[in-house]
Enzyme design. Structure first.
Site, PDB file in Angstrom:
ATOM      1  N   SER A 238       0.857  -1.186   0.000  1.00  0.00           N
ATOM      2  CA  SER A 238       0.000   0.000   0.000  1.00  0.00           C
ATOM      3  C   SER A 238       0.893   1.236   0.000  1.00  0.00           C
ATOM      4  CB  SER A 238      -0.876  -0.003   1.243  1.00  0.00           C
ATOM      5  OG  SER A 238      -0.074   0.315   2.366  1.00  0.00           O
ATOM      6  N   LYS A 239       0.230   2.377   0.031  1.00  0.00           N
ATOM      7  CA  LYS A 239       0.964   3.652  -0.016  1.00  0.00           C
ATOM      8  C   LYS A 239       2.047   3.741   1.041  1.00  0.00           C
ATOM      9  CE  LYS A 239      -2.388   6.709  -2.086  1.00  0.00           C
ATOM     10  NZ  LYS A 239      -3.745   6.876  -1.655  1.00  0.00           N
ATOM     11  N   ARG A 240       1.824   3.074   2.158  1.00  0.00           N
ATOM     12  CA  ARG A 240       2.811   3.149   3.235  1.00  0.00           C
ATOM     13  C   ARG A 240       4.164   2.582   2.796  1.00  0.00           C
ATOM     14  NH1 ARG A 240       1.870  -0.368   7.114  1.00  0.00           N
ATOM     15  NH2 ARG A 240       0.348  -1.454   5.841  1.00  0.00           N
ATOM     16  N   HIS A 241       4.126   1.666   1.827  1.00  0.00           N
ATOM     17  CA  HIS A 241       5.363   0.998   1.421  1.00  0.00           C
ATOM     18  C   HIS A 241       6.068   1.697   0.265  1.00  0.00           C
ATOM     19  CE1 HIS A 241       2.755  -2.292   3.051  1.00  0.00           C
ATOM     20  NE2 HIS A 241       3.815  -2.387   3.803  1.00  0.00           N
TER      21      HIS A 241
END
Ligand code: GLU
Length: 465
Positions: A238-241
């Site tokens: 996800s965006k966190r990665h």
């Protein structure tokens, strides 16, 4: 029978990395089998779908050069087709109108949850005749049988789904627009799709789709559910990665074929090979070579691969690719000519992205306005040295061997190693301590511009003391 695959994104956002990988697998499978690859935009959810996202998805396909043989189809334009099949299901008693209000469904869900039962529709409208109803959804009438649904997933093998896990699901919303499962099944059948490769988050839809196929008398396609892409922490990517939108990779200066090469390896393997041309991907692609376990997205490996692709690119092609980046950086349109290609060559071996390349080429177009302080301190204490170099340069034929002679003379005279001579010249020309080789730069910048920069730098140094 020839193979027909499709990619069926919902335009509710940018095309993301996982979607592009799915598209690539479908594309490769079709190409490998001399089949057909279809693009179908699943935009029936009018609240969440946006035309600009459809455009961006299509643009992204153009960028990565995955050509579809058919489409793009837009489900929003296929309402009449779906109506025909819905009417048929209702006529045959395989679907029914449901007039249950939102409140009733909400209460039902609450009481089921309170009683520890998995929420499901209780079939309230199943036997009623709601023919004249105005406000209704249409539900699929689940066949009453003890039979389980079984299918052979091309990746996971035999999959069994107990019918008790499914309820009379909605196939048409109250606004008359069909739900994903229904529209998807009708389209896959009418488009002749033989093989569906998609994320395993769709496994739970597959049983519903098989039931719908059976009810409509359609052939059931083969399914291959690919494991999700994970982030480094093994949670769903996800965006966190890192960036998940394909267009971000374009903007950051990734090459489309490097990105595809990276994505193919997220699930597909062929011996230990890491680098695949498109032709090789097509030749070797086989669903049997797709792994069962999830792959982890590794941004540094993608960056490495991108650098490899940049290094191996034909310079004149790379020049075209870097052009928009350098133009954006300078705020003017740069022209491609021989000199520009020469500039490209000087950074091609050291940059990891097109954006980095543009950054590293910037000095060719702009005289440095400041000089790296640390470098100046470390390498530029002797103004005499620079003066001497400049003096010698003024009187010389501007070619590599003459310039090398000058460097040698100065090294001998000042008893210095090459680095001590190269660095001040480098800083004078670029403002930095890291840059392409000095001879390459001197030749590309030309005598006049090089001397101007040297002079300017000497002035700067003089002003400091
Ligand atoms: N529109 C669905 C999605 O974007 C398609 C799923 C499928 O491939 O059937 O997830």
């Amino acid at each position: 029978m020839s193979i027909i695959t499709r990619f069926a994104p919902s335009p509710t956002g940018f095309l993301h990395i996982g979607g592009l990988r799915t598209a690539l697998f479908n594309y490769l499978y079709a190409r490998h089998n001399n089949g057909k690859f279809i693009l179908r935009i699943e935009d029936t959810d009018s609240e969440r779908s946006e035309e600009r996202f459809s455009d961006l998805i299509i643009k992204a396909f153009r960028w990565v050069d995955l050509k579809f043989d058919d489409g793009p189809y837009f489900q929003s334009q296929r309402g009449e087709i779906y109506s025909k099949y819905i009417d048929r299901l209702i006529e045959e008693g395989k679907a029914y109108k449901c007039c249950c209000s939102r409140e009733r469904l909400k209460k039902l869900k609450e009481s089921q949850t309170a009683n520890g039962i998995k929420p499901h529709y209780d079939g309230f409208c199943r036997g009623t005749n709601n023919e004249a109803a105005e406000n209704f959804t249409i539900r699929f009438k689940l066949p009453k049988t003890d039979e389980n649904i079984e299918f052979d997933d091309l990746i996971h093998g035999k999959i069994l789904i107990n019918l008790s896990e499914i309820d009379d699901f909605i196939i048409v919303r109250s606004n008359g627009i069909p739900m994903y499962n229904f529209a998807c099944v009708v389209d896959d059948a009418l488009m002749g799709v033989t093989d569906i490769i998609r994320g395993d988050d769709h496994l739970s839809n597959t049983s519903k789709q098989i039931l719908l196929c059976r009810a409509l008398g359609f052939d059931i396609p083969r399914y291959a559910h690919v494991p999700m892409i994970l982030g480094a922490d093994k949670k769903r990517f996800s965006k966190r990665h890192g960036a998940i939108s394909v267009n971000v990779y374009k903007e950051e200066g990734y090459l489309p074929d490097a990105l595809l090469n990276y994505l193919v390896r997220l699930g597909f393997s062929y011996n230990d090979q890491e680098i695949f041309s498109m032709e090789e991907m097509i030749r070797y692609f086989d669903i049997k070579r797709l792994g069962k376990s999830a792959s982890v997205f590794n941004p540094s490996k993608l960056l490495w691969l991108n650098a490899v692709y940049i290094k191996n690119r034909v310079p004149s092609i790379l020049a075209e690719e870097v052009l928009p980046f350098i133009s954006a950086l300078l705020g003017t349109t740069v022209k491609i000519d021989e000199k520009f290609v020469e500039m490209v060559k000087t950074v091609q071996q050291r940059a990891k992205t097109l954006k980095e390349m543009a950054d590293q080429m910037r000095f060719y177009f702009e005289t440095p306005s400041d000089y790296e302080e640390k470098g100046v301190k470390k390498y530029c204490s002797s103004i005499d040295l620079l003066n001497k170099i400049m003096l010698l340069m003024k009187d010389v034929q501007w070619n590599e061997s003459e310039l090398k002679k000058i460097a040698q003379n100065v090294m001998d005279e000042f008893q210095l190693k090459m680095l001590k001579i190269a660095q001040p010249i480098r800083i004078a020309l670029t403002g930095k301590t890291v840059s392409p080789g000095i001879y390459e730069m001197l030749l590309i910048l030309g005598k006049e511009e090089s001397l101007k920069r040297m002079e300017r730098f000497i002035k700067f140094l003089n002003a400091k003391v």
